[in-house]
Scaffold this motif. Structure first.
Motif, PDB file in Angstrom:
ATOM      1  N   ASP A  45      54.100  21.624 -20.166  1.00  0.00           N
ATOM      2  CA  ASP A  45      53.198  22.247 -19.200  1.00  0.00           C
ATOM      3  C   ASP A  45      52.073  21.275 -18.867  1.00  0.00           C
ATOM      4  OD1 ASP A  45      51.846  22.264 -21.580  1.00  0.00           O
ATOM      5  OD2 ASP A  45      51.305  24.385 -21.528  1.00  0.00           O
ATOM      6  N   HIS A  46      51.122  21.737 -18.063  1.00  0.00           N
ATOM      7  CA  HIS A  46      50.050  20.851 -17.608  1.00  0.00           C
ATOM      8  C   HIS A  46      49.216  20.338 -18.780  1.00  0.00           C
ATOM      9  CE1 HIS A  46      46.050  19.836 -15.927  1.00  0.00           C
ATOM     10  NE2 HIS A  46      46.761  19.376 -14.916  1.00  0.00           N
ATOM     11  N   ASP A  47      48.900  21.213 -19.717  1.00  0.00           N
ATOM     12  CA  ASP A  47      48.090  20.804 -20.868  1.00  0.00           C
ATOM     13  C   ASP A  47      48.821  19.760 -21.707  1.00  0.00           C
ATOM     14  OD1 ASP A  47      45.892  21.229 -22.979  1.00  0.00           O
ATOM     15  OD2 ASP A  47      47.702  21.744 -24.095  1.00  0.00           O
ATOM     16  N   GLY A  48      50.102  20.011 -22.003  1.00  0.00           N
ATOM     17  CA  GLY A  48      50.849  19.092 -22.844  1.00  0.00           C
ATOM     18  C   GLY A  48      51.016  17.727 -22.207  1.00  0.00           C
ATOM     19  N   LEU A  49      51.364  17.690 -20.919  1.00  0.00           N
ATOM     20  CA  LEU A  49      51.561  16.410 -20.238  1.00  0.00           C
ATOM     21  C   LEU A  49      50.241  15.654 -20.097  1.00  0.00           C
ATOM     22  CD1 LEU A  49      54.087  17.506 -17.465  1.00  0.00           C
ATOM     23  CD2 LEU A  49      54.592  16.317 -19.610  1.00  0.00           C
ATOM     24  N   SER A  50      49.155  16.379 -19.867  1.00  0.00           N
ATOM     25  CA  SER A  50      47.848  15.728 -19.746  1.00  0.00           C
ATOM     26  C   SER A  50      47.429  15.107 -21.072  1.00  0.00           C
ATOM     27  CB  SER A  50      46.795  16.736 -19.287  1.00  0.00           C
ATOM     28  OG  SER A  50      47.079  17.217 -17.997  1.00  0.00           O
ATOM     29  N   ARG A  51      47.655  15.837 -22.165  1.00  0.00           N
ATOM     30  CA  ARG A  51      47.282  15.289 -23.467  1.00  0.00           C
ATOM     31  C   ARG A  51      48.178  14.121 -23.861  1.00  0.00           C
ATOM     32  NH1 ARG A  51      46.469  19.427 -28.118  1.00  0.00           N
ATOM     33  NH2 ARG A  51      47.941  20.831 -27.059  1.00  0.00           N
ATOM     34  N   ALA A 171      53.046   3.849 -18.918  1.00  0.00           N
ATOM     35  CA  ALA A 171      53.684   5.113 -19.303  1.00  0.00           C
ATOM     36  C   ALA A 171      52.699   6.270 -19.210  1.00  0.00           C
ATOM     37  CB  ALA A 171      54.249   5.001 -20.715  1.00  0.00           C
ATOM     38  N   ALA A 172      51.444   6.026 -19.590  1.00  0.00           N
ATOM     39  CA  ALA A 172      50.417   7.065 -19.484  1.00  0.00           C
ATOM     40  C   ALA A 172      50.261   7.541 -18.046  1.00  0.00           C
ATOM     41  CB  ALA A 172      49.077   6.546 -20.017  1.00  0.00           C
ATOM     42  N   GLU A 173      50.377   6.623 -17.096  1.00  0.00           N
ATOM     43  CA  GLU A 173      50.274   6.998 -15.689  1.00  0.00           C
ATOM     44  C   GLU A 173      51.436   7.893 -15.260  1.00  0.00           C
ATOM     45  OE1 GLU A 173      47.596   5.775 -13.215  1.00  0.00           O
ATOM     46  OE2 GLU A 173      46.929   6.132 -15.278  1.00  0.00           O
ATOM     47  N   GLU A 174      52.619   7.693 -15.860  1.00  0.00           N
ATOM     48  CA  GLU A 174      53.748   8.556 -15.548  1.00  0.00           C
ATOM     49  C   GLU A 174      53.461   9.998 -15.977  1.00  0.00           C
ATOM     50  OE1 GLU A 174      57.079   7.621 -14.129  1.00  0.00           O
ATOM     51  OE2 GLU A 174      55.557   6.221 -13.381  1.00  0.00           O
ATOM     52  N   PHE A 175      52.870  10.161 -17.163  1.00  0.00           N
ATOM     53  CA  PHE A 175      52.535  11.509 -17.626  1.00  0.00           C
ATOM     54  C   PHE A 175      51.428  12.123 -16.772  1.00  0.00           C
ATOM     55  CE2 PHE A 175      54.649   9.914 -21.443  1.00  0.00           C
ATOM     56  CZ  PHE A 175      55.433  11.009 -21.783  1.00  0.00           C
ATOM     57  N   SER A 176      50.473  11.318 -16.344  1.00  0.00           N
ATOM     58  CA  SER A 176      49.429  11.835 -15.454  1.00  0.00           C
ATOM     59  C   SER A 176      50.024  12.306 -14.139  1.00  0.00           C
ATOM     60  CB  SER A 176      48.377  10.740 -15.193  1.00  0.00           C
ATOM     61  OG  SER A 176      47.668  10.420 -16.364  1.00  0.00           O
ATOM     62  N   THR A 177      50.989  11.561 -13.631  1.00  0.00           N
ATOM     63  CA  THR A 177      51.658  11.951 -12.388  1.00  0.00           C
ATOM     64  C   THR A 177      52.377  13.284 -12.552  1.00  0.00           C
ATOM     65  OG1 THR A 177      51.945   9.651 -11.675  1.00  0.00           O
ATOM     66  CG2 THR A 177      53.453  11.296 -10.738  1.00  0.00           C
ATOM     67  N   ALA A 178      53.110  13.425 -13.657  1.00  0.00           N
ATOM     68  CA  ALA A 178      53.841  14.671 -13.891  1.00  0.00           C
ATOM     69  C   ALA A 178      52.893  15.848 -14.063  1.00  0.00           C
ATOM     70  CB  ALA A 178      54.737  14.521 -15.125  1.00  0.00           C
ATOM     71  N   ALA A 179      51.793  15.632 -14.791  1.00  0.00           N
ATOM     72  CA  ALA A 179      50.828  16.718 -15.000  1.00  0.00           C
ATOM     73  C   ALA A 179      50.131  17.105 -13.703  1.00  0.00           C
ATOM     74  CB  ALA A 179      49.797  16.296 -16.042  1.00  0.00           C
ATOM     75  N   LEU A 196      59.840  14.938 -12.547  1.00  0.00           N
ATOM     76  CA  LEU A 196      58.786  14.302 -11.766  1.00  0.00           C
ATOM     77  C   LEU A 196      58.561  12.834 -12.094  1.00  0.00           C
ATOM     78  CD1 LEU A 196      56.285  17.261 -11.965  1.00  0.00           C
ATOM     79  CD2 LEU A 196      57.261  16.379  -9.858  1.00  0.00           C
ATOM     80  N   ALA A 197      58.959  12.383 -13.266  1.00  0.00           N
ATOM     81  CA  ALA A 197      58.676  11.006 -13.671  1.00  0.00           C
ATOM     82  C   ALA A 197      59.718  10.573 -14.691  1.00  0.00           C
ATOM     83  CB  ALA A 197      57.262  10.894 -14.246  1.00  0.00           C
TER      84      ALA A 197
END
Length: 245
Positions: A45-51, A171-179, A196-197
């Motif tokens: 979810d948004h919280d998990g991907l952001s963290r 890789a961190a940017e990929e998670f930010s994109t997905a979130a 999404l990524a």
């Protein structure tokens, strides 16, 4: 961004390891082993991907720290095949962790002290841009050093990602994109996942490619879905009404 975490310093022989875990588990984020049918899927979810984006950024600039994200006990995803695994991020250059030694080390993670992880999004984006520029140039030249990409290894129901500063930032940017884009997907309100990524482009040449290991990143809002609301679009002013004659 700030993420609450806990820090452990277990010893193995004469070596003291620094291990950092998120304080609260990522209950609605899971990943299955990418070595099952050569495809892995990390969905959250948004919280998990952001963290996760913050933890990858933290790992990028913490050369001698192991980042451990327990995900095996998260809520299962029926559509993700294979075995659910934990996640460990470690720098390749240090060579301070052997996957075979991880089960004994993990068993010692009993009492950790509170820690606040702080990340710098601008610095992370700058280093990610450097890696991506080098990627385009070296893809044309077909010249890559294995140390500049992520090496995935699975052992003891744990996915180890061995990398370096710039590739972890990318890789961190990929998670930010997905979130960031996940909540805007059309079917998010119905509970469907959205791809999404991907981390596949960041894997080294021995595991990536058409016949190599893939690891994709998806978004899925966690139930109850009636509480989920995607971010509202930016407010816009209505044009002024014409004056009456």
């Amino acid at each position: 961004m700030r993420v609450k975490a806990r820090e452990f310093r277990p010893r193995t022989g004469t070596v003291t390891h620094r291990i950092v875990q998120p304080w609260e588990p990522l209950r609605h984020t899971t990943v299955n082993s990418p070595f099952h049918d050569r495809w892995g899927y990390l969905v959250g979810d948004h919280d998990g991907l952001s963290r996760l984006a913050a933890l990858f950024s933290f790992a990028a600039f913490s050369r001698h720290t192991l980042v451990h994200v327990p995900l095996r006990t998260s809520l299962p995803r029926a559509f993700a095949p294979g075995t659910p695994v934990d996640l460990v991020l470690a720098h390749r250059a240090t060579g301070g962790l052997r996957p075979s030694a991880w089960p004994a080390l993990r068993a010692r993670l009993r009492a950790g002290r509170p820690l606040t992880v702080r990340t710098d999004e601008r610095r992370t984006a700058d280093r990610a841009a450097v890696w991506n520029a080098a990627r385009e140039r070296r893809d044309r030249q077909r010249r890559w050093s294995e140390a500049e990409r992520i090496r995935p290894v699975v052992h003891a129901r744990t996915l180890f990602l061995f990398g370096g500063r710039d590739v972890f930032c990318a890789a961190a940017e990929e998670f930010s994109t997905a979130a960031g884009h996940g909540p805007h997907q059309r079917r998010a309100l119905q509970g469907h996942d959205a791809l999404l990524a991907s981390l596949t482009p960041y894997f080294d040449q021995c595991t990536a490619g058409p016949d190599g290991t893939e690891l994709d990143i998806g978004f899925q809002a966690h139930p109850p879905l009636h509480r989920f609301r995607p971010p509202a679009p930016p407010a816009s002013r209505r044009p002024p009404r014409a004056a009456s004659p």
